[in-house]
Design an enzyme around this catalytic site. Structure first.
Site, PDB file in Angstrom:
ATOM      1  CE  LYS A 103       0.347 -12.040  -0.555  1.00 29.96           C
ATOM      2  NZ  LYS A 103       0.221 -10.712  -1.080  1.00 29.96           N
ATOM      3  CD  GLU A 152      -2.954  -1.024   2.276  1.00 25.06           C
ATOM      4  OE1 GLU A 152      -3.110   0.026   2.916  1.00 25.06           O
ATOM      5  OE2 GLU A 152      -3.584  -2.057   2.517  1.00 25.06           O
ATOM      6  CB  CYS A 173      -0.819  -8.150   3.664  1.00 26.71           C
ATOM      7  SG  CYS A 173      -1.678  -7.685   2.179  1.00 26.71           S
TER       8      CYS A 173
END
Ligand code: UDX
Length: 434
Positions: free
Chosen positions: A207, A155, A263
């Protein structure tokens, strides 16, 4: 290539806008009609530097459009990306996949020509198999292929991360899907961003492993910073001293009040659950989650300690509320636990944040939101820098000191030089520095 992006949230919107900027034809689909309406008027649902101008440029160039209707949006598409939310499920911390599966059901109902279905949402290992199963109930195997293509967007720096990625991970065993994905990412490949083709389950795990590793790095340096305070060492220099070792690397070694955001907290928890379910516990990740949780309130106690052990009836100003700068995101922000700890100890708390106050005011109703940092600090006994917004990096410390009743400046992001602060007459406390 023609692409449909399901979910006009953070990941979907940034990815969709950037794909359009590469010259692909993109439609972003979201069930939230008011969000779609606003996007058509170039009003962004999130604060992300540079996003509005990319969206505007590509809408005007007729490469990017917005819709609430998935079926018609899928017409003629080569690929459909699923970029819906996967929040932590209430109760057990597993990723909630209901939005992913609902989107998959809708794709199965709607497609008219063979299509590549790409999960961009962060999904636990094996989710691609489930997506495939749902599709195969309605479609023949030659009508679709399922790919995992995780995002690694930060972000506040998402556009740059998308356009200049360290790598692009594409998990699929299907040759046609490989060809479509290569074509979609060709502009980046020409820019020499490596395309890493893996199995689907491997891509899904990459991920989580990446985010868990980064969260571990931060938590490691945070614990080292506590030790620095005890033994009279300087964590900034320790970070530099170890970060110059190429095997370690300098990034994500900045000590602070603990990681937050959309996250790391959610993904570390989900990975921990997956590992436990597979009887292969990740004890390091478990420790990271626990240490980081405890750190946020511990930072509140650090502030109390810096203010002679009591904040009862004292006024404390928080500078920065978002989990990091250049975002309005308040999810799991350390400021929430810090403010609560101070309020629990009897303090009156004011705050200023350049972008986060709109969302923060409902989360922390007892905190008084102010219009500027100086206004928040007026007659304060102490100021706490919680988030390292650029606007706080070059404060007029003499002016600040003059406005305050007390003299405590607690810098939880180490953005000041202790000697500079000393000249202003403020009493400085930072993280991991004597
Ligand atoms: C992260 C990952 O970086 C990104 O690849 C992934 O796709 C999503 O999660 P994001 O949450 O936007 O991105 O922010 P990031 O810049 O990674 O920071 C996460 C948290 O760690 C913030 O709370 C930040 O303040 C903290 N942090 C980061 C530190 O405390 N120290 C550091 O050195 C780096």
């Amino acid at each position: 290539m023609k692409i449909a992006m399901i979910g006009a949230g953070y990941v979907g919107l940034v990815s969709g806008a950037c794909f359009a900027d590469f010259g692909h034809e993109v439609v972003c689909v979201d069930k939230d009609a008011s969000k779609i309406e606003k996007l058509r008027q170039n009003v962004m649902p999130i604060y992300e530097p540079g996003l509005a101008s990319i969206v505007k440029r590509n809408v005007e160039g007729e490469r990017l459009s917005f819709s609430t209707e998935l079926a018609e949006s899928l017409e003629g598409c080569d690929a459909v990306f699923i970029a819906v939310g996967t929040p932590s499920r209430r109760g057990d911390g597993h990723a909630d996949l209901s939005y992913v599966y609902a989107a998959t059901e809708e794709i199965a109902e709607s497609i008219t020509k063979p299509i590549v279905v790409v999960t961009k949402s962060t999904v636990p290992v094996g989710t691609g198999d489930e997506v495939e199963l749902i599709l195969s109930k309605k479609l023949n195997s030659d009508q679709f292929a399922v790919v995992s293509n995780p995002e690694f967007l930060r972000e506040g720096a998402a556009i740059d991360d998308f356009k200049r990625p360290d790598r692009i991970v594409i998990g699929t065993e299907d040759d046609r899907a490989r060809a479509v994905m290569s074509e979609i990412y060709r502009p980046l490949f020409l820019n020499e961003s490596p395309l890493l083709f893996t199995g689907r389950r491997t891509a899904e795990l990459i991920k989580y492993a990446a985010n868990a590793f980064l969260a571990t790095k931060i938590t490691f340096i945070n614990e080292i910073s506590d030790l620095c305070e005890k033994v009279g060492a300087d964590v900034q220099e320790v970070s530099r001293g170890i970060g110059l070792d190429n095997r370690i690397g300098a990034k994500f070694l900045h000590a602070g009040p603990g990681y937050g955001g959309s996250c790391f907290p959610k993904d570390t928890l989900a990975l921990m659950k997956t590992a436990q379910d597979n009887e292969s516990p990740l004890r390091i990740v478990e420790a990271v989650v626990q240490v980081n949780d405890q750190r946020k309130r511990a930072m509140g106690r650090k502030v109390i300690q810096a203010m002679s052990g009591s904040v009862r009836d004292k006024k404390i100003a928080l500078f920065g509320l978002t989990f990091k700068p250049n975002t309005d995101d308040m999810r799991d922000a350390p400021s929430i636990a810090i403010a609560q700890t101070l309020i629990d100890a009897g303090a009156n708390v004011t705050a200023y944040d350049p972008e986060g106050m709109e969302l923060a005011k409902d989360i922390m109703p007892a905190v008084e939101m102010m219009e500027s940092s100086y206004q928040a600090a007026t007659e304060a006994d102490g100021v706490v820098i919680v988030t390292e917004w650029d606007a706080f990096r070059a404060l007029d410390l003499k002016k600040l000191s003059g406005l305050m009743t007390g003299k405590a400046l607690i810098d939880l992001r180490n953005i000041y030089d202790p000697q500079d602060v000393a000249k202003s007459g403020l009493e400085y406390t930072s993280v991991g520095r004597a």
